[in-house]
Design an enzyme around this catalytic site. Structure first.
Site, PDB file in Angstrom:
ATOM      1  N   SER A 141       0.858  -1.187   0.000  1.00 21.30           N
ATOM      2  CA  SER A 141       0.000   0.000   0.000  1.00 21.30           C
ATOM      3  C   SER A 141       0.895   1.238   0.000  1.00 21.30           C
ATOM      4  O   SER A 141       2.075   1.161   0.365  1.00 21.30           O
ATOM      5  CB  SER A 141      -0.867   0.002   1.260  1.00 21.30           C
ATOM      6  OG  SER A 141      -1.489   1.255   1.452  1.00 21.30           O
ATOM      7  N   TYR A 154      -1.923  -1.345  10.538  1.00 23.53           N
ATOM      8  CA  TYR A 154      -2.090  -1.499   9.090  1.00 23.53           C
ATOM      9  C   TYR A 154      -0.864  -0.956   8.347  1.00 23.53           C
ATOM     10  O   TYR A 154      -0.278  -1.647   7.510  1.00 23.53           O
ATOM     11  CB  TYR A 154      -3.368  -0.776   8.627  1.00 23.53           C
ATOM     12  CG  TYR A 154      -3.597  -0.926   7.131  1.00 23.53           C
ATOM     13  CD1 TYR A 154      -4.131  -2.099   6.613  1.00 23.53           C
ATOM     14  CD2 TYR A 154      -3.254   0.092   6.248  1.00 23.53           C
ATOM     15  CE1 TYR A 154      -4.318  -2.259   5.243  1.00 23.53           C
ATOM     16  CE2 TYR A 154      -3.438  -0.058   4.879  1.00 23.53           C
ATOM     17  CZ  TYR A 154      -3.968  -1.231   4.384  1.00 23.53           C
ATOM     18  OH  TYR A 154      -4.144  -1.379   3.023  1.00 23.53           O
TER      19      TYR A 154
HETATM   20  N1  NAP Z   1      -8.911  -0.353  -1.262  1.00 26.37           N
HETATM   21  C1  NAP Z   1      -7.888   0.400  -0.886  1.00 26.37           C
HETATM   22  O1  NAP Z   1      -8.023   1.615  -0.685  1.00 26.37           O
HETATM   23  C2  NAP Z   1      -6.514  -0.215  -0.752  1.00 26.37           C
HETATM   24  C3  NAP Z   1      -5.389   0.617  -0.793  1.00 26.37           C
HETATM   25  C4  NAP Z   1      -4.123   0.063  -0.653  1.00 26.37           C
HETATM   26  C5  NAP Z   1      -3.989  -1.306  -0.479  1.00 26.37           C
HETATM   27  N2  NAP Z   1      -5.089  -2.096  -0.437  1.00 26.37           N
HETATM   28  C6  NAP Z   1      -4.896  -3.536  -0.213  1.00 26.37           C
HETATM   29  O2  NAP Z   1      -5.477  -4.260  -1.279  1.00 26.37           O
HETATM   30  C7  NAP Z   1      -5.844  -5.568  -0.827  1.00 26.37           C
HETATM   31  C8  NAP Z   1      -7.244  -5.894  -1.342  1.00 26.37           C
HETATM   32  O3  NAP Z   1      -8.161  -5.010  -0.740  1.00 26.37           O
HETATM   33  P1  NAP Z   1      -9.474  -4.502  -1.451  1.00 26.37           P
HETATM   34  O4  NAP Z   1      -9.420  -3.039  -1.460  1.00 26.37           O
HETATM   35  O5  NAP Z   1      -9.715  -5.214  -2.727  1.00 26.37           O
HETATM   36  O6  NAP Z   1     -10.546  -4.903  -0.328  1.00 26.37           O
HETATM   37  P2  NAP Z   1     -11.805  -5.881  -0.352  1.00 26.37           P
HETATM   38  O7  NAP Z   1     -12.701  -5.565  -1.490  1.00 26.37           O
HETATM   39  O8  NAP Z   1     -12.354  -5.814   1.036  1.00 26.37           O
HETATM   40  O9  NAP Z   1     -11.164  -7.324  -0.637  1.00 26.37           O
HETATM   41  C9  NAP Z   1     -10.429  -8.028   0.317  1.00 26.37           C
HETATM   42  C10 NAP Z   1     -10.881  -9.473   0.291  1.00 26.37           C
HETATM   43  O10 NAP Z   1     -10.090 -10.193   1.259  1.00 26.37           O
HETATM   44  C11 NAP Z   1     -10.992 -10.996   2.021  1.00 26.37           C
HETATM   45  N3  NAP Z   1     -10.475 -11.272   3.350  1.00 26.37           N
HETATM   46  C12 NAP Z   1     -10.375 -10.422   4.403  1.00 26.37           C
HETATM   47  N4  NAP Z   1      -9.935 -11.080   5.484  1.00 26.37           N
HETATM   48  C13 NAP Z   1      -9.747 -12.363   5.109  1.00 26.37           C
HETATM   49  C14 NAP Z   1      -9.318 -13.536   5.792  1.00 26.37           C
HETATM   50  N5  NAP Z   1      -9.009 -13.510   7.087  1.00 26.37           N
HETATM   51  N6  NAP Z   1      -9.244 -14.697   5.111  1.00 26.37           N
HETATM   52  C15 NAP Z   1      -9.579 -14.755   3.805  1.00 26.37           C
HETATM   53  N7  NAP Z   1     -10.000 -13.683   3.107  1.00 26.37           N
HETATM   54  C16 NAP Z   1     -10.092 -12.506   3.755  1.00 26.37           C
HETATM   55  C17 NAP Z   1     -12.247 -10.153   2.108  1.00 26.37           C
HETATM   56  O11 NAP Z   1     -13.349 -10.942   2.502  1.00 26.37           O
HETATM   57  P3  NAP Z   1     -14.555 -10.256   3.381  1.00 26.37           P
HETATM   58  O12 NAP Z   1     -14.893  -8.976   2.679  1.00 26.37           O
HETATM   59  O13 NAP Z   1     -15.637 -11.289   3.348  1.00 26.37           O
HETATM   60  O14 NAP Z   1     -13.974 -10.018   4.741  1.00 26.37           O
HETATM   61  C18 NAP Z   1     -12.356  -9.627   0.689  1.00 26.37           C
HETATM   62  O15 NAP Z   1     -13.018 -10.538  -0.158  1.00 26.37           O
HETATM   63  C19 NAP Z   1      -5.688  -5.545   0.693  1.00 26.37           C
HETATM   64  O16 NAP Z   1      -4.494  -6.193   1.057  1.00 26.37           O
HETATM   65  C20 NAP Z   1      -5.608  -4.060   1.028  1.00 26.37           C
HETATM   66  O17 NAP Z   1      -4.860  -3.815   2.198  1.00 26.37           O
HETATM   67  C21 NAP Z   1      -6.353  -1.592  -0.575  1.00 26.37           C
END
Ligand code: NAP
Length: 264
Positions: A141, A154
């Site tokens: 991130s 985080y």
């Molecule tokens: N969106 C942002 O602004 C952003 C910015 C920088 C980095 N990131 C990183 O990008 C990655 C993806 O995030 P995203 O934005 O796509 O979020 P997201 O839409 O919430 O997707 C994350 C997925 O991971 C699953 N997950 C969470 N905890 C888990 C666990 N213990 N075991 C198995 N699966 C699990 C979630 O399931 P549930 O929803 O059912 O819990 C969800 O399906 C993350 O690592 C995040 O830190 C995101």
């Protein structure tokens, strides 16, 4: 699965957001997929949505990636299936002062972001090196570049992912295996609403990117074997700031941004 000519990719957190978009890109390029997420219904829906667009082979694994030794369980379930691409994407945020946030949730995050990511790579990487090819994409991130008051765990966990990815990427030069750390800024996914249960604390709207574009940027960087991928000119500029300001100053700026965006 297991056809020598077709490559297999494993994606964690594939049921939504960036993980789902990355899985779609892999399917489009003909990869077989192992999709992992915590929610069975969401994962099956994601599989169906991918298959509607691209006919590939998909194995789904419903796993809570925040529990001890889950990486070993996944590796055992793969049952000698070669993995050519690992995308360590699953993750979540946690907002609040460290002394007040829920420790169970905090330790789940550390397990998920740090231990499971590291262990999964530790188990699968030797096979990649032996075959002389492999690609790893780790979701870090923009938070990785400086400390993050009000999201301390985080930011620190994402700094670990960046540092670890850079280090092993260097070790792997000449092996045919590459490691990329994708460092997005705020991106429109379910992530923002899970950072805190309080809707007032989830107000980030500025500099918000589209998940499809961020995933495509990260996917291309992974295919090229780039070490660090920061999508967006403004995010690149922000990642550069800690190099010209003192750490104390950048920490104060992040605190101001978190206070303002989360309205606390
Ligand atoms: N969106 C942002 O602004 C952003 C910015 C920088 C980095 N990131 C990183 O990008 C990655 C993806 O995030 P995203 O934005 O796509 O979020 P997201 O839409 O919430 O997707 C994350 C997925 O991971 C699953 N997950 C969470 N905890 C888990 C666990 N213990 N075991 C198995 N699966 C699990 C979630 O399931 P549930 O929803 O059912 O819990 C969800 O399906 C993350 O690592 C995040 O830190 C995101």
């Amino acid at each position: 699965m297991g056809n020598n000519n077709i490559k297999t990719a494993l994606v964690t957190g594939a049921a939504s957001g960036l993980g789902f978009e990355l899985a779609l890109l892999l399917a489009k390029d003909g990869y077989h997929l192992v999709l992992i997420d915590i929610d069975s219904a969401k994962l099956e829906a994601a599989k169906a949505n991918i298959l509607k667009e691209y006919p590939t082979q998909i194995i789904v694994m419903v796993k809570d990636l925040s529990v001890i030794n889950i990486a070993q369980e996944i590796y055992d379930d793969l049952n000698t299936l070669n993995i050519d691409v690992i995308i360590n994407n699953a993750g979540f945020g946690l907002f609040g002062t460290f002394y007040e946030t829920d420790w169970e949730r905090g330790s789940q995050m550390l397990h998920l972001h740090i231990l499971t990511t590291t262990h999964l790579i530790k188990l699968i990487l030797p096979g990649m090196v032996e075959r002389g090819s492999g690609k790893i994409l780790n979701l870090s991130s923009l938070a990785a570049f400086q400390p993050g008051p009000l999201m301390a765990l985080y930011y620190a966990s994402k700094a670990y992912i960046l540092s670890f990815s850079e280090a092993i990427s260097n070790e792997l030069k000449g092996t045919g295996v590459t490691v990329t750390a994708l460092c997005p800024g705020p991106t429109k996914t379910a992530f923002q609403s899970t950072v805190s249960e309080d809707a007032a604390e989830n107000k980030i709207a500025f500099n918000m990117a589209c998940a499809k574009e961020v995933a495509l940027y990260g996917y291309k960087a992974m295919q090229k074997g780039k070490v660090i991928a920061i999508p967006g000119v403004f995010n690149k500029f922000l990642s550069f700031l800690p190099r010209v300001l003192t750490r104390n100053r950048t920490t104060k700026i992040v605190r101001k941004i978190q206070d303002k965006n989360r309205d606390c």
